[in-house]
Design a protein around this motif. Structure first.
Motif, PDB file in Angstrom:
ATOM      1  N   ILE A   8       1.031  -1.244   0.024  1.00 49.00           N
ATOM      2  CA  ILE A   8      -0.331  -0.031  -0.153  1.00 49.00           C
ATOM      3  C   ILE A   8       0.888   1.285  -0.086  1.00 49.00           C
ATOM      4  O   ILE A   8       1.567   1.300   0.931  1.00 49.00           O
ATOM      5  CB  ILE A   8      -0.816  -0.043   1.399  1.00 49.00           C
ATOM      6  CG1 ILE A   8      -1.840  -1.178   1.177  1.00 49.00           C
ATOM      7  CG2 ILE A   8      -1.787   1.238   1.186  1.00 49.00           C
ATOM      8  CD1 ILE A   8      -2.837  -1.383   2.397  1.00 49.00           C
ATOM      9  N   TRP A   9       0.790   2.129  -1.074  1.00 51.25           N
ATOM     10  CA  TRP A   9       1.620   3.042  -1.256  1.00 51.25           C
ATOM     11  C   TRP A   9       0.826   4.299  -1.217  1.00 51.25           C
ATOM     12  O   TRP A   9      -0.282   4.637  -1.859  1.00 51.25           O
ATOM     13  CB  TRP A   9       2.400   3.155  -2.649  1.00 51.25           C
ATOM     14  CG  TRP A   9       3.364   4.389  -2.850  1.00 51.25           C
ATOM     15  CD1 TRP A   9       2.971   5.418  -3.228  1.00 51.25           C
ATOM     16  CD2 TRP A   9       4.622   4.151  -2.533  1.00 51.25           C
ATOM     17  NE1 TRP A   9       4.410   6.353  -3.290  1.00 51.25           N
ATOM     18  CE2 TRP A   9       5.425   5.401  -2.806  1.00 51.25           C
ATOM     19  CE3 TRP A   9       5.472   3.263  -2.144  1.00 51.25           C
ATOM     20  CZ2 TRP A   9       6.807   5.773  -2.590  1.00 51.25           C
ATOM     21  CZ3 TRP A   9       6.802   3.422  -2.030  1.00 51.25           C
ATOM     22  CH2 TRP A   9       7.429   4.671  -2.169  1.00 51.25           C
ATOM     23  N   LYS A  14       9.129  10.485  -4.259  1.00 41.87           N
ATOM     24  CA  LYS A  14      10.258  10.583  -3.061  1.00 41.87           C
ATOM     25  C   LYS A  14       9.791  11.117  -1.706  1.00 41.87           C
ATOM     26  O   LYS A  14      10.707  10.846  -0.879  1.00 41.87           O
ATOM     27  CB  LYS A  14      10.869  12.085  -3.824  1.00 41.87           C
ATOM     28  CG  LYS A  14      11.939  11.637  -4.643  1.00 41.87           C
ATOM     29  CD  LYS A  14      13.161  12.642  -5.233  1.00 41.87           C
ATOM     30  CE  LYS A  14      14.001  12.303  -6.525  1.00 41.87           C
ATOM     31  NZ  LYS A  14      14.862  13.181  -6.823  1.00 41.87           N
ATOM     32  N   GLU A  15       8.653  11.579  -1.640  1.00 35.17           N
ATOM     33  CA  GLU A  15       8.175  12.012  -0.380  1.00 35.17           C
ATOM     34  C   GLU A  15       7.004  10.917   0.143  1.00 35.17           C
ATOM     35  O   GLU A  15       6.926  10.847   1.276  1.00 35.17           O
ATOM     36  CB  GLU A  15       7.329  13.374  -0.056  1.00 35.17           C
ATOM     37  CG  GLU A  15       8.326  14.608  -0.461  1.00 35.17           C
ATOM     38  CD  GLU A  15       8.798  14.645  -1.885  1.00 35.17           C
ATOM     39  OE1 GLU A  15       8.040  14.410  -3.010  1.00 35.17           O
ATOM     40  OE2 GLU A  15       9.967  15.346  -2.016  1.00 35.17           O
ATOM     41  N   GLY A  16       6.614  10.104  -0.733  1.00 31.61           N
ATOM     42  CA  GLY A  16       5.641   8.948  -0.171  1.00 31.61           C
ATOM     43  C   GLY A  16       6.335   7.625   0.483  1.00 31.61           C
ATOM     44  O   GLY A  16       7.617   7.815   0.548  1.00 31.61           O
ATOM     45  N   SER A  33      10.323   2.726   0.562  1.00 24.69           N
ATOM     46  CA  SER A  33      10.336   4.048   0.176  1.00 24.69           C
ATOM     47  C   SER A  33      11.378   4.490  -0.465  1.00 24.69           C
ATOM     48  O   SER A  33      12.453   3.602  -0.811  1.00 24.69           O
ATOM     49  CB  SER A  33      10.377   5.081   1.470  1.00 24.69           C
ATOM     50  OG  SER A  33      11.633   5.133   1.931  1.00 24.69           O
ATOM     51  N   TYR A  34      11.275   5.717  -0.962  1.00 28.04           N
ATOM     52  CA  TYR A  34      12.569   6.061  -2.208  1.00 28.04           C
ATOM     53  C   TYR A  34      13.850   5.903  -1.161  1.00 28.04           C
ATOM     54  O   TYR A  34      15.014   5.381  -1.827  1.00 28.04           O
ATOM     55  CB  TYR A  34      12.266   7.560  -2.621  1.00 28.04           C
ATOM     56  CG  TYR A  34      13.542   8.036  -3.567  1.00 28.04           C
ATOM     57  CD1 TYR A  34      13.221   7.694  -4.915  1.00 28.04           C
ATOM     58  CD2 TYR A  34      14.441   8.689  -3.057  1.00 28.04           C
ATOM     59  CE1 TYR A  34      13.868   8.217  -5.854  1.00 28.04           C
ATOM     60  CE2 TYR A  34      15.579   9.155  -3.931  1.00 28.04           C
ATOM     61  CZ  TYR A  34      15.246   8.838  -5.443  1.00 28.04           C
ATOM     62  OH  TYR A  34      16.211   9.524  -6.196  1.00 28.04           O
ATOM     63  N   THR A  44      12.993  -1.834   3.484  1.00 22.39           N
ATOM     64  CA  THR A  44      13.517  -2.559   2.600  1.00 22.39           C
ATOM     65  C   THR A  44      13.301  -2.104   1.233  1.00 22.39           C
ATOM     66  O   THR A  44      12.800  -0.873   1.091  1.00 22.39           O
ATOM     67  CB  THR A  44      12.331  -3.965   2.719  1.00 22.39           C
ATOM     68  OG1 THR A  44      13.245  -4.892   1.721  1.00 22.39           O
ATOM     69  CG2 THR A  44      11.188  -3.797   2.431  1.00 22.39           C
ATOM     70  N   ASN A  45      13.492  -3.015   0.034  1.00 22.42           N
ATOM     71  CA  ASN A  45      13.470  -2.501  -1.168  1.00 22.42           C
ATOM     72  C   ASN A  45      13.156  -3.632  -1.916  1.00 22.42           C
ATOM     73  O   ASN A  45      13.654  -4.717  -1.578  1.00 22.42           O
ATOM     74  CB  ASN A  45      14.709  -1.324  -1.652  1.00 22.42           C
ATOM     75  CG  ASN A  45      15.999  -2.178  -1.553  1.00 22.42           C
ATOM     76  OD1 ASN A  45      15.917  -3.349  -2.361  1.00 22.42           O
ATOM     77  ND2 ASN A  45      16.724  -2.036  -0.559  1.00 22.42           N
TER      78      ASN A  45
END
Length: 141
Positions: A8-9, A14-16, A33-34, A44-45
């Motif tokens: 869920i984004w 960049k700010e979210g 996140s970014y 994580t990514n």
């Protein structure tokens, strides 16, 4: 067999930030996140998650190959790393590297290398990656 994860984004790139949850509950609203992807902030990514999947998939595939050869590993330690090319606006994973150390009683180096190479080529995560996959494999005595 089907596996699921949900993200869920909220907000801009960049700010979210997002929260990722896996069906198993291993990840539960983990931060994405970014910053976690490009600036090494906690969380994580996608690339980290793919690397974890690759290390786990390869280790299980190697164990299966060894079992077929009549060998049982005492330990297999696999670190997977991915290279994300960010030099253009078309980001892509260009490389994956497996660093493997195994302790397998009774295994010859030849049997180990054959099993490791077969596992590298045939684990489902290796098959899904459109990247150059390399490996360093060491057999401990």
């Amino acid at each position: 067999m089907e596996s699921k994860s949900t993200v869920i984004w909220q907000g801009s790139i960049k700010e979210g930030e997002g929260k990722i949850t896996t069906e198993s509950g291993t990840l539960n609203n983990s931060k994405l996140s970014y910053g976690t992807r490009f600036e090494h902030t906690p969380g994580t990514n996608p690339e980290e998650l793919i690397a974890a999947a690759h290390a786990g998939c390869f280790s299980m595939a190697l164990t299966d190959q060894l079992s077929e050869a009549g060998l049982t590993p005492e330990t297999i330690e696999t670190t997977a790393s991915l290279t994300l090319n960010t030099e253009s606006n078309e980001f892509e994973i260009t490389k994956a590297h497996l660093n493997v150390t195994a302790k397998i009683p009774g295994a010859s180096l030849q049997a180990f290398e054959k099993a490791a190479n077969t596992a590298k080529e045939n684990c489902p995560v290796s098959k899904v990656l459109n990247a150059d996959i390399t490996m360093d494999a060491r057999l401990e005595s």
